[in-house]
Design an enzyme around this catalytic site. Structure first.
Site, short mmCIF file in Angstrom:
data_model
loop_
_atom_site.label_atom_id
_atom_site.label_comp_id
_atom_site.label_asym_id
_atom_site.label_seq_id
_atom_site.Cartn_x
_atom_site.Cartn_y
_atom_site.Cartn_z
N HIS A 125 1.92 19.02 8.45
CA HIS A 125 1.98 17.56 8.48
C HIS A 125 2.95 17.08 9.55
O HIS A 125 4.16 17.28 9.44
CB HIS A 125 2.40 17.01 7.13
N TYR A 153 -2.46 8.73 13.67
CA TYR A 153 -2.95 7.37 13.39
C TYR A 153 -2.63 6.34 14.45
O TYR A 153 -2.94 5.16 14.29
CB TYR A 153 -2.49 6.89 12.01
N HIS A 158 -1.70 10.87 2.25
CA HIS A 158 -0.39 10.56 1.68
C HIS A 158 -0.58 10.10 0.23
O HIS A 158 -1.46 9.27 -0.04
CB HIS A 158 0.27 9.41 2.43
N GLU A 163 4.37 9.02 -2.62
CA GLU A 163 5.61 9.33 -1.90
C GLU A 163 6.76 8.47 -2.40
O GLU A 163 7.89 8.93 -2.48
CB GLU A 163 5.42 9.11 -0.40
N HIS A 177 3.15 14.96 0.16
CA HIS A 177 4.30 14.53 -0.64
C HIS A 177 4.05 14.73 -2.14
O HIS A 177 4.68 15.56 -2.75
CB HIS A 177 4.71 13.07 -0.35
N ASP A 221 6.57 16.26 9.31
CA ASP A 221 6.35 14.84 9.07
C ASP A 221 6.94 13.95 10.17
O ASP A 221 6.39 13.86 11.25
CB ASP A 221 6.92 14.49 7.70
#
Length: 452
Positions: free
Chosen positions: A59, A124, A235, A238, A272, A323
């Protein structure tokens, strides 16, 4: 992929079934063609003390590497993920395709130097600064792919579908304009990414519905079917506010809702999954879905603590990712995960089974789960891609077998020396072979970004 043949020798090597001694490897066209244990080195062999498998990084948001160290000033109120996100949007709205490629190249170089061999890029940042799609809808994705090719890291590209600002189909905000696609537009993006993958050895294209707050149920169903059996990452759970808002929208918690409305399997990676009840934890583990844990980022953002012990007790599988890319380190990710469990449970060696090495347990889980999440292979064995690390054990040459992993992860007296990806040595003596070209471009890019 490297072509031709090379031979290496390791005094110790962590294979699929445990430690082997005096191992001779032959690499042919990027794969391990022979692996012989209890075999002396021969003239011409490249010799190392310890070899272990390279690690998947499941990720990453590459552009956020530009923010590393720039979001640690406390604001006037209580800081959280949501205040951090405001800073992130500022960078997202300012970066050009050239900027993204330069930052991603620096990041991927650092990942390789850390011992990662494949990255799952949760991508994204799609459109131009005003939110208009580029003439090539996959322009930004192509820049990410170019960065992976430049550095030599393998890529599982996970284009993100992002359509809404909140649960129930809330209209997106202006700050999200570079992320947004319709389902039809996103399908064109996936098609373009698949064309890109044809020109990049080893590249896998999955899909990433961003989160339950950014997609509607109908959109989630459509998006998750666009890549066949390839990875689906999302996701989930989280933040506590996310859980609260999901309950208000649906009457269910995020993971609970996903378990009841999606056909979860090992194809899925739940990023997460921090805030789960005992029932959610058990049910998620039973689906085979991978927990995508990012312990450094989760700690940096104050997210919370993943229920690792009960999840693993139910047969759950996890991998690790970097991340937000505030720090790139295999041992630091694994150590943060273990220490979070020790603090939560007030005990030591919280994740390992009785009489087992904690370092070996963490490493093996992350290796296997990460490979599944990125649709790749893992481990060192005949016929597999030659993706591995030669550890520098000069400061702890007295250690053997699992103690090597424990010292690497918890003491850092052992470091990454050389790294191979599909048979090509991309890192030597801890330094990427193209660092002198990649790093100056990144420095120039950062100076330009910070002057805006």
């Amino acid at each position: 992929m490297a072509t031709g043949t090379a031979t290496l020798h390791a005094k110790s090597l962590l294979g699929e079934n445990g430690w082997l001694e005096n191992v001779r490897l032959t690499l042919t066209d990027g794969n391990i063609s022979t692996l012989e244990a209890d075999c002396p080195a021969r003239p011409g062999d490249e010799c190392h003390n310890v070899i272990v498998s390279a690690m998947p990084n499941l990720h990453s948001h590459a552009f956020q590497r530009a923010m590393a160290g720039l979001a640690e000033m406390r604001g006037t109120g209580s800081d959280s993920f949501w205040s951090w996100r405001t800073n992130m949007y500022h960078f997202a709205l300012s970066m050009t395709p050239d900027d993204v490629e330069a930052v991603a190249s620096q990041l991927y170089m650092e990942m390789l130097e850390a011992g990662f061999s494949r990255v799952g890029e949760f991508h994204y940042l799609h459109h131009d600064k005003d939110g208009t799609p580029f003439a090539n809808i996959a322009e930004m994705a192509d820049r990410v792919a170019s960065a992976s090719a430049t550095t030599g890291i393998d890529l599982t590209l996970l284009p993100v579908f992002y359509a809404h600002a909140g649960f129930g189909g809330t209209a997106p905000t202006d700050g999200q304009r570079r992320f947004i696609n319709s389902v039809d537009q996103f399908e064109k993006l996936i098609a373009a990414c698949n064309i890109t993958a044809q020109n990049h050895d080893g590249m896998v294209v999955g899909v990433a519905p961003h989160s339950l707050r950014a997609v509607t149920p109908d959109e989630l169903a459509k998006i998750s079917q666009m890549v066949g059996p390839n990875p689906v990452h999302i996701h989930i759970a989280e933040q506590l506010l996310e859980v609260k808002d999901c309950l208000a929208w649906s009457g269910q918690r995020p993971v609970e809702w996903l378990l009841d409305h999606a056909d979860l399997s090992a194809q899925w990676c739940l990023i997460h999954a921090t805030h789960m009840t005992d029932d959610e934890t058990t049910r998620m583990a039973q689906t085979g879905a991978i927990a995508g844990l990012c312990p450094i980022t989760e700690g940096n953002l104050g997210d919370g603590t993943f229920p690792a012990a009960p999840f693993l007790a139910q047969g759950g599988k996890f991998g690790i990712g970097s991340d937000s890319n505030v720090q790139i380190s295999i041992p630091s990710e694994l150590r943060q995960l273990e220490y979070s469990q020790r603090l939560h449970h007030n005990s030591r060696n919280a994740i390992a089974n009785i009489s087992s090495s904690t370092g070996r347990t963490l490493f093996s889980h992350a290796l296997s789960g990460g490979a599944t999440a990125l649709a790749t292979d893992s481990g060192i064995a005949t016929g597999k891609p030659a993706n591995f690390i030669a550890l520098d054990t000069r400061e702890a040459s007295y250690l053997a077998e699992d103690h090597i992993l424990d010292a690497w992860i918890f003491a850092e007296t052992i470091t990454v020396g050389d790294v191979w990806v599909r048979g090509k040595k991309v890192v030597q003596d801890g330094r990427h072979i193209a660092r002198d070209q990649i790093a100056p471009r990144f420095q120039k890019t950062m100076c330009n970004l910070l002057s805006k």
